[in-house]
Write a protein that holds these residues in place. Structure first.
Motif, PDB file in Angstrom:
ATOM      1  N   VAL A  26       0.711  15.509  11.963  1.00  0.00           N
ATOM      2  CA  VAL A  26       1.721  14.752  12.715  1.00  0.00           C
ATOM      3  C   VAL A  26       2.326  13.671  11.820  1.00  0.00           C
ATOM      4  N   GLN A  27       1.461  12.956  11.118  1.00  0.00           N
ATOM      5  CA  GLN A  27       1.946  11.895  10.241  1.00  0.00           C
ATOM      6  C   GLN A  27       2.761  12.446   9.080  1.00  0.00           C
ATOM      7  N   PHE A  28       2.311  13.553   8.488  1.00  0.00           N
ATOM      8  CA  PHE A  28       3.058  14.132   7.367  1.00  0.00           C
ATOM      9  C   PHE A  28       4.460  14.556   7.816  1.00  0.00           C
ATOM     10  N   LYS A  29       4.546  15.064   9.043  1.00  0.00           N
ATOM     11  CA  LYS A  29       5.862  15.444   9.571  1.00  0.00           C
ATOM     12  C   LYS A  29       6.742  14.216   9.737  1.00  0.00           C
ATOM     13  N   GLN A  30       6.156  13.118  10.215  1.00  0.00           N
ATOM     14  CA  GLN A  30       6.910  11.874  10.363  1.00  0.00           C
ATOM     15  C   GLN A  30       7.406  11.360   9.015  1.00  0.00           C
ATOM     16  N   LEU A  31       6.588  11.584   7.976  1.00  0.00           N
ATOM     17  CA  LEU A  31       6.943  11.132   6.622  1.00  0.00           C
ATOM     18  C   LEU A  31       7.850  12.125   5.895  1.00  0.00           C
ATOM     19  N   ASN A  32       8.051  13.299   6.526  1.00  0.00           N
ATOM     20  CA  ASN A  32       8.884  14.358   5.949  1.00  0.00           C
ATOM     21  C   ASN A  32       8.325  14.844   4.617  1.00  0.00           C
ATOM     22  N   ILE A  33       7.006  15.049   4.577  1.00  0.00           N
ATOM     23  CA  ILE A  33       6.366  15.611   3.397  1.00  0.00           C
ATOM     24  C   ILE A  33       5.546  16.840   3.809  1.00  0.00           C
ATOM     25  N   GLU A  34       5.310  17.736   2.861  1.00  0.00           N
ATOM     26  CA  GLU A  34       4.540  18.950   3.140  1.00  0.00           C
ATOM     27  C   GLU A  34       3.264  18.942   2.301  1.00  0.00           C
ATOM     28  N   VAL A  35       2.127  18.731   2.970  1.00  0.00           N
ATOM     29  CA  VAL A  35       0.820  18.749   2.314  1.00  0.00           C
ATOM     30  C   VAL A  35       0.174  20.090   2.631  1.00  0.00           C
ATOM     31  N   THR A  36      -0.054  20.883   1.621  1.00  0.00           N
ATOM     32  CA  THR A  36      -0.623  22.218   1.830  1.00  0.00           C
ATOM     33  C   THR A  36      -2.085  22.112   2.275  1.00  0.00           C
ATOM     34  N   ILE A  51      -7.072   8.818  -0.553  1.00  0.00           N
ATOM     35  CA  ILE A  51      -6.200   9.896  -0.069  1.00  0.00           C
ATOM     36  C   ILE A  51      -4.744   9.464  -0.097  1.00  0.00           C
ATOM     37  N   TYR A  52      -4.483   8.271   0.453  1.00  0.00           N
ATOM     38  CA  TYR A  52      -3.081   7.855   0.566  1.00  0.00           C
ATOM     39  C   TYR A  52      -2.507   7.378  -0.760  1.00  0.00           C
ATOM     40  N   GLN A  53      -3.360   6.992  -1.694  1.00  0.00           N
ATOM     41  CA  GLN A  53      -2.865   6.716  -3.042  1.00  0.00           C
ATOM     42  C   GLN A  53      -2.389   8.018  -3.681  1.00  0.00           C
ATOM     43  N   LYS A  54      -3.165   9.094  -3.493  1.00  0.00           N
ATOM     44  CA  LYS A  54      -2.770  10.408  -4.017  1.00  0.00           C
ATOM     45  C   LYS A  54      -1.453  10.859  -3.392  1.00  0.00           C
ATOM     46  N   ILE A  55      -1.346  10.705  -2.052  1.00  0.00           N
ATOM     47  CA  ILE A  55      -0.138  11.130  -1.344  1.00  0.00           C
ATOM     48  C   ILE A  55       1.063  10.301  -1.784  1.00  0.00           C
ATOM     49  N   LYS A  56       0.863   9.001  -1.869  1.00  0.00           N
ATOM     50  CA  LYS A  56       1.948   8.100  -2.280  1.00  0.00           C
ATOM     51  C   LYS A  56       2.463   8.465  -3.675  1.00  0.00           C
ATOM     52  N   ASP A  57       1.536   8.734  -4.593  1.00  0.00           N
ATOM     53  CA  ASP A  57       1.937   9.082  -5.968  1.00  0.00           C
ATOM     54  C   ASP A  57       2.603  10.452  -6.017  1.00  0.00           C
ATOM     55  N   ARG A  58       2.031  11.414  -5.312  1.00  0.00           N
ATOM     56  CA  ARG A  58       2.538  12.799  -5.385  1.00  0.00           C
ATOM     57  C   ARG A  58       3.925  12.926  -4.780  1.00  0.00           C
ATOM     58  N   PHE A  59       4.143  12.227  -3.655  1.00  0.00           N
ATOM     59  CA  PHE A  59       5.418  12.380  -2.942  1.00  0.00           C
ATOM     60  C   PHE A  59       6.345  11.176  -3.132  1.00  0.00           C
ATOM     61  N   GLN A  60       5.939  10.269  -4.012  1.00  0.00           N
ATOM     62  CA  GLN A  60       6.760   9.105  -4.372  1.00  0.00           C
ATOM     63  C   GLN A  60       7.221   8.331  -3.133  1.00  0.00           C
ATOM     64  N   LEU A  61       6.251   8.004  -2.290  1.00  0.00           N
ATOM     65  CA  LEU A  61       6.549   7.260  -1.074  1.00  0.00           C
ATOM     66  C   LEU A  61       6.676   5.761  -1.365  1.00  0.00           C
ATOM     67  N   ASP A  62       7.556   5.102  -0.613  1.00  0.00           N
ATOM     68  CA  ASP A  62       7.732   3.661  -0.772  1.00  0.00           C
ATOM     69  C   ASP A  62       6.789   2.857   0.129  1.00  0.00           C
ATOM     70  N   HIS A  63       6.123   3.532   1.053  1.00  0.00           N
ATOM     71  CA  HIS A  63       5.275   2.855   2.023  1.00  0.00           C
ATOM     72  C   HIS A  63       4.075   2.188   1.356  1.00  0.00           C
ATOM     73  N   LYS A  64       3.599   1.094   1.958  1.00  0.00           N
ATOM     74  CA  LYS A  64       2.358   0.476   1.518  1.00  0.00           C
ATOM     75  C   LYS A  64       1.177   1.340   1.983  1.00  0.00           C
ATOM     76  N   ILE A  65       0.170   1.440   1.150  1.00  0.00           N
ATOM     77  CA  ILE A  65      -0.989   2.273   1.477  1.00  0.00           C
ATOM     78  C   ILE A  65      -1.659   1.802   2.764  1.00  0.00           C
ATOM     79  N   GLU A  66      -1.794   0.477   2.911  1.00  0.00           N
ATOM     80  CA  GLU A  66      -2.448  -0.045   4.125  1.00  0.00           C
ATOM     81  C   GLU A  66      -1.666   0.299   5.386  1.00  0.00           C
ATOM     82  N   ASP A  67      -0.331   0.397   5.278  1.00  0.00           N
ATOM     83  CA  ASP A  67       0.483   0.769   6.436  1.00  0.00           C
ATOM     84  C   ASP A  67       0.304   2.247   6.781  1.00  0.00           C
ATOM     85  N   LEU A  68       0.203   3.080   5.760  1.00  0.00           N
ATOM     86  CA  LEU A  68      -0.031   4.508   5.983  1.00  0.00           C
ATOM     87  C   LEU A  68      -1.390   4.732   6.650  1.00  0.00           C
ATOM     88  N   ILE A  69      -2.406   4.009   6.184  1.00  0.00           N
ATOM     89  CA  ILE A  69      -3.748   4.134   6.755  1.00  0.00           C
ATOM     90  C   ILE A  69      -3.759   3.663   8.200  1.00  0.00           C
TER      91      ILE A  69
END
Length: 218
Positions: A26-36, A51-69
């Motif tokens: 659900v969250q990945f859809k909200q972020l418009n990213i595809e995690v296999t 986990i969210y550091q990996k996601i942030k780096d891989r998909f180049q997200l601008d979000h703060k990690i604490e906000d994603l968590i």
């Protein structure tokens, strides 16, 4: 002789891994990213920080990690409270009661945040049996780093050679072995995404374990 048993939580105490996957999608859809599914499987046993550091780096997200968590945890808690068919793993409550009744010290060491650990423990009335709860969020690195299990042993005032870890994930098993602790891998039905080959033994049924078996197992 074994004096302390350290349990992982998700996938070991409670069948919560599917719910974590569900709310993550659900969250990945909200972020418009595809995690296999292959990438998601590598997250098991990691803290959300990692986990969210990996996601942030891989998909180049601008979000703060604490906000994603925080967003993920809010989704999980909302779903957790509504999900009536969420249960402890078959036989694990009987094992917990048996170990506790016979004087074994019990500690949970989970990669989840304490707010999630507390939710699970309150729902299934587990607090009375466990002497300590340790969250992976409190450590700079998560499993497979052994810090969480070394801290659990320290809190229980038990040498690592007198501890057992019960884990399900590849990362958790690696962390237990890196800590020098005997590791039992619990393999639940239908779960084949985790490599458990480094565990000392693999069990498929908690009814095969009890205090008499565990106290001399190392």
């Amino acid at each position: 002789m074994i004096k302390t048993v350290i349990f992982d939580m998700d996938g070991v105490l409670v069948n919560s891994e599917p719910l974590h996957h569900e709310v993550s999608l659900v969250q990945f859809k909200q972020l418009n990213i595809e995690v296999t599914n292959e990438l998601f499987a590598t997250f098991t046993g990691n803290s959300n920080k990692m986990i969210y550091q990996k996601i942030k780096d891989r998909f180049q997200l601008d979000h703060k990690i604490e906000d994603l968590i925080a967003a993920k945890n809010n989704l999980f808690i909302e779903a957790f409270d509504k999900k009536e068919d969420l249960h402890l793993m078959p036989g694990v409550k009987d094992l917990i009661v048996d170990l506790y009744t016979n004087g074994m010290q019990l500690v949970v060491a989970s990669s989840s945040e304490m707010i999630i650990i507390d939710k699970v423990f309150e729902r299934f009335d587990l607090n009375q049996y466990f002497m300590h709860k340790v969250s992976g969020n409190d450590f700079p690195e998560s499993k497979p780093n052994p810090a969480i299990f070394l801290k659990a042993a320290e809190l229980a005032e038990t040498p690592v050679e007198n501890c057992i870890v019960i884990e399900d994930s590849s990362n958790g098993i690696k962390a237990a072995k890196a800590a020098g602790i005997y590791c039992i891998a619990y393999k639940s039905e239908g779960v084949d995404t985790q490599d458990q080959s480094q565990a000392d033994i693999v069990v498929y049924d908690y009814n095969k374990l009890n205090y008499q078996i565990l106290k001399n197992m190392n």
